[in-house]
Write a protein that holds these residues in place. Structure first.
Motif, PDB file in Angstrom:
ATOM      1  N   MET A   1       0.942  -1.189  -0.112  1.00 20.50           N
ATOM      2  CA  MET A   1      -0.059  -0.062   0.098  1.00 20.50           C
ATOM      3  C   MET A   1       0.917   1.194   0.096  1.00 20.50           C
ATOM      4  SD  MET A   1      -3.165   1.355   0.085  1.00 20.50           S
ATOM      5  CE  MET A   1      -3.742   2.663   0.532  1.00 20.50           C
ATOM      6  N   MET A   2       2.136   1.045   0.673  1.00 25.12           N
ATOM      7  CA  MET A   2       2.860   2.488   0.559  1.00 25.12           C
ATOM      8  C   MET A   2       3.326   2.655  -0.637  1.00 25.12           C
ATOM      9  SD  MET A   2       2.406   2.921   3.617  1.00 25.12           S
ATOM     10  CE  MET A   2       3.436   4.611   3.765  1.00 25.12           C
ATOM     11  N   ASP A   3       3.344   1.648  -1.641  1.00 25.06           N
ATOM     12  CA  ASP A   3       4.112   2.118  -2.960  1.00 25.06           C
ATOM     13  C   ASP A   3       2.708   3.023  -3.885  1.00 25.06           C
ATOM     14  OD1 ASP A   3       6.247   0.684  -2.643  1.00 25.06           O
ATOM     15  OD2 ASP A   3       5.496  -1.219  -3.602  1.00 25.06           O
ATOM     16  N   ALA A   4       1.487   3.000  -3.215  1.00 23.53           N
ATOM     17  CA  ALA A   4       0.541   3.782  -4.160  1.00 23.53           C
ATOM     18  C   ALA A   4       0.794   5.280  -3.671  1.00 23.53           C
ATOM     19  CB  ALA A   4      -0.759   3.451  -3.408  1.00 23.53           C
ATOM     20  N   PHE A   5       1.488   5.562  -2.466  1.00 21.05           N
ATOM     21  CA  PHE A   5       1.673   6.865  -2.266  1.00 21.05           C
ATOM     22  C   PHE A   5       3.240   7.241  -2.311  1.00 21.05           C
ATOM     23  CE2 PHE A   5      -2.235   5.838   0.376  1.00 21.05           C
ATOM     24  CZ  PHE A   5      -3.031   6.653  -0.401  1.00 21.05           C
ATOM     25  N   SER A   6       3.950   6.316  -2.876  1.00 23.95           N
ATOM     26  CA  SER A   6       5.297   6.538  -2.916  1.00 23.95           C
ATOM     27  C   SER A   6       5.890   7.843  -3.906  1.00 23.95           C
ATOM     28  CB  SER A   6       6.284   5.529  -3.168  1.00 23.95           C
ATOM     29  OG  SER A   6       5.880   5.022  -4.645  1.00 23.95           O
TER      30      SER A   6
ATOM     31  N   PRO B   1       4.727  11.207  -6.298  1.00 23.35           N
ATOM     32  CA  PRO B   1       3.464  12.046  -6.613  1.00 23.35           C
ATOM     33  C   PRO B   1       2.853  11.589  -7.645  1.00 23.35           C
ATOM     34  CG  PRO B   1       5.543  13.523  -6.539  1.00 23.35           C
ATOM     35  CD  PRO B   1       5.889  11.934  -6.515  1.00 23.35           C
ATOM     36  N   ARG B   2       3.154  10.921  -8.698  1.00 23.54           N
ATOM     37  CA  ARG B   2       2.203  10.205  -9.768  1.00 23.54           C
ATOM     38  C   ARG B   2       1.335   9.255  -9.105  1.00 23.54           C
ATOM     39  NH1 ARG B   2       4.059   7.469 -15.467  1.00 23.54           N
ATOM     40  NH2 ARG B   2       1.989   7.349 -16.304  1.00 23.54           N
ATOM     41  N   ASN B   3       2.136   8.166  -8.556  1.00 26.60           N
ATOM     42  CA  ASN B   3       1.292   7.262  -8.117  1.00 26.60           C
ATOM     43  C   ASN B   3       0.198   7.795  -6.888  1.00 26.60           C
ATOM     44  OD1 ASN B   3       2.511   5.370  -9.328  1.00 26.60           O
ATOM     45  ND2 ASN B   3       3.912   4.690  -7.520  1.00 26.60           N
ATOM     46  N   ARG B   4       0.408   8.918  -6.246  1.00 24.36           N
ATOM     47  CA  ARG B   4      -0.517   9.652  -5.206  1.00 24.36           C
ATOM     48  C   ARG B   4      -1.536   9.915  -5.881  1.00 24.36           C
ATOM     49  NH1 ARG B   4       3.022  12.925  -1.435  1.00 24.36           N
ATOM     50  NH2 ARG B   4       4.264  12.073  -3.062  1.00 24.36           N
ATOM     51  N   ILE B   5      -1.285  10.748  -7.106  1.00 26.96           N
ATOM     52  CA  ILE B   5      -2.675  11.095  -8.012  1.00 26.96           C
ATOM     53  C   ILE B   5      -3.356  10.121  -8.442  1.00 26.96           C
ATOM     54  CG2 ILE B   5      -2.962  12.325  -9.989  1.00 26.96           C
ATOM     55  CD1 ILE B   5      -0.687  14.062  -9.222  1.00 26.96           C
ATOM     56  N   LYS B   6      -2.676   9.062  -8.736  1.00 27.09           N
ATOM     57  CA  LYS B   6      -3.461   7.749  -9.333  1.00 27.09           C
ATOM     58  C   LYS B   6      -4.382   7.296  -8.333  1.00 27.09           C
ATOM     59  CE  LYS B   6      -0.813   6.156 -13.292  1.00 27.09           C
ATOM     60  NZ  LYS B   6      -0.062   5.121 -13.875  1.00 27.09           N
ATOM     61  N   THR B   7      -3.664   7.079  -7.127  1.00 27.81           N
ATOM     62  CA  THR B   7      -4.281   6.423  -6.025  1.00 27.81           C
ATOM     63  C   THR B   7      -5.656   7.309  -5.490  1.00 27.81           C
ATOM     64  OG1 THR B   7      -2.345   5.387  -5.241  1.00 27.81           O
ATOM     65  CG2 THR B   7      -4.213   5.670  -3.649  1.00 27.81           C
TER      66      THR B   7
ATOM     67  N   HIS C   1      -1.994  -0.666  -8.129  1.00 31.20           N
ATOM     68  CA  HIS C   1      -1.844  -0.046  -9.526  1.00 31.20           C
ATOM     69  C   HIS C   1      -0.118   0.160  -9.652  1.00 31.20           C
ATOM     70  CE1 HIS C   1      -0.891   4.409  -8.539  1.00 31.20           C
ATOM     71  NE2 HIS C   1      -1.911   4.031  -7.434  1.00 31.20           N
ATOM     72  N   PRO C   2       0.407   0.445  -8.546  1.00 32.70           N
ATOM     73  CA  PRO C   2       2.075   0.532  -8.878  1.00 32.70           C
ATOM     74  C   PRO C   2       2.719  -1.147  -9.093  1.00 32.70           C
ATOM     75  CG  PRO C   2       1.362   1.318  -6.686  1.00 32.70           C
ATOM     76  CD  PRO C   2       0.125   0.563  -7.339  1.00 32.70           C
ATOM     77  N   TRP C   3       2.144  -2.062  -8.837  1.00 31.42           N
ATOM     78  CA  TRP C   3       2.586  -3.318  -8.982  1.00 31.42           C
ATOM     79  C   TRP C   3       3.164  -3.490 -10.565  1.00 31.42           C
ATOM     80  CZ3 TRP C   3      -0.741  -7.048  -6.000  1.00 31.42           C
ATOM     81  CH2 TRP C   3      -0.870  -6.817  -4.727  1.00 31.42           C
ATOM     82  N   ARG C   4       4.466  -4.089 -10.665  1.00 39.04           N
ATOM     83  CA  ARG C   4       4.891  -4.344 -12.086  1.00 39.04           C
ATOM     84  C   ARG C   4       5.340  -5.703 -12.393  1.00 39.04           C
ATOM     85  NH1 ARG C   4       2.270  -0.624 -13.080  1.00 39.04           N
ATOM     86  NH2 ARG C   4       2.953   1.608 -12.974  1.00 39.04           N
ATOM     87  N   THR C   5       5.280  -6.637 -11.556  1.00 35.86           N
ATOM     88  CA  THR C   5       5.147  -8.172 -11.741  1.00 35.86           C
ATOM     89  C   THR C   5       4.088  -8.917 -11.574  1.00 35.86           C
ATOM     90  OG1 THR C   5       5.720  -8.593  -9.438  1.00 35.86           O
ATOM     91  CG2 THR C   5       7.512  -7.560 -10.857  1.00 35.86           C
ATOM     92  N   ALA C   6       4.138  -9.716 -12.706  1.00 31.93           N
ATOM     93  CA  ALA C   6       3.029 -10.889 -12.625  1.00 31.93           C
ATOM     94  C   ALA C   6       2.936 -11.826 -11.367  1.00 31.93           C
ATOM     95  CB  ALA C   6       3.263 -11.862 -13.876  1.00 31.93           C
ATOM     96  N   ARG C   7       3.884 -11.765 -10.820  1.00 30.71           N
ATOM     97  CA  ARG C   7       4.092 -12.666  -9.188  1.00 30.71           C
ATOM     98  C   ARG C   7       3.295 -12.092  -8.546  1.00 30.71           C
ATOM     99  NH1 ARG C   7       8.194 -13.121  -4.971  1.00 30.71           N
ATOM    100  NH2 ARG C   7       7.786 -15.279  -4.038  1.00 30.71           N
ATOM    101  N   GLN C   8       3.277 -10.610  -8.334  1.00 33.33           N
ATOM    102  CA  GLN C   8       2.375  -9.859  -7.351  1.00 33.33           C
ATOM    103  C   GLN C   8       0.942 -10.014  -7.634  1.00 33.33           C
ATOM    104  OE1 GLN C   8       4.447  -6.075  -8.121  1.00 33.33           O
ATOM    105  NE2 GLN C   8       5.181  -6.368  -5.981  1.00 33.33           N
ATOM    106  N   PHE C   9       0.499 -10.141  -8.961  1.00 35.13           N
ATOM    107  CA  PHE C   9      -0.862 -10.161  -9.515  1.00 35.13           C
ATOM    108  C   PHE C   9      -1.211 -11.703  -8.906  1.00 35.13           C
ATOM    109  CE2 PHE C   9       0.014  -6.091 -11.350  1.00 35.13           C
ATOM    110  CZ  PHE C   9      -1.128  -5.387 -11.050  1.00 35.13           C
ATOM    111  N   ARG C  10      -0.410 -12.705  -9.399  1.00 37.45           N
ATOM    112  CA  ARG C  10      -0.683 -14.040  -9.160  1.00 37.45           C
ATOM    113  C   ARG C  10      -1.019 -14.235  -7.672  1.00 37.45           C
ATOM    114  NH1 ARG C  10       3.321 -15.426 -12.527  1.00 37.45           N
ATOM    115  NH2 ARG C  10       4.684 -16.093 -10.918  1.00 37.45           N
TER     116      ARG C  10
END
Length: 140
Positions: A1-6, A8-14, A56-65
């Motif tokens: 969850m902290m990546d979502a606010f890491s 400014p761009r991620n914060r705006i998307k979140t 939304h900040p996740w970038r690997t298939a493993r995290q989504f699996r």
């Protein structure tokens, strides 16, 4: 969850996804979700926006699996908890305050099992497939 606010761009998307979630909840409540397909779709949109706000900040298939597997496990867990809480709430020996608490917990487990877990399953499945394909294209 902290990546979502890491960043400014991620914060705006979140914050945008959380705003979509909140507006969808308000619209679903205004339309009503009792045997009303538009209201049910709005509630599902709210749940999906909530899940996307976190992942939304996740970038690997493993995290989504992992999200996919956790949603399946969570669905089974919340269905079981819903049944246990409902059985305790309907027990005639249960006191009034405990009965109200158990009914509330049963409703919460029901909504988690019917809204959040399917939304997380879909986001996890789509995210893992998309990122798997993207990683295959980059490696060739």
């Amino acid at each position: 969850m902290m990546d979502a606010f890491s960043t400014p761009r991620n914060r705006i998307k979140t914050l945008m996804l959380l705003a979509i979630c909140g507006l969808s909840v308000i619209a679903a409540a205004a339309v009503g979700i009792n045997d009303n397909p538009p209201g049910i779709l709005l509630a599902f949109l709210a749940a999906t926006a909530f899940v996307l706000a976190i992942v939304h900040p996740w970038r690997t298939a493993r995290q989504f699996r992992f999200l996919l597997y956790a949603s399946l496990l969570g669905l089974a867990l919340f269905v079981l908890l819903n049944n246990v809480f409902a059985a305790v709430a309907h027990n005639s020996a249960t006191t009034g305050a405990l009965q109200i608490l158990m009914q509330g917990l049963a409703v919460a487990a029901f909504f988690l099992a019917t809204l959040i877990c399917p939304a997380a399953f879909i986001v996890g499945a789509v995210g893992s497939v998309v990122l798997f394909i993207r990683s295959r294209r980059r490696s060739t």
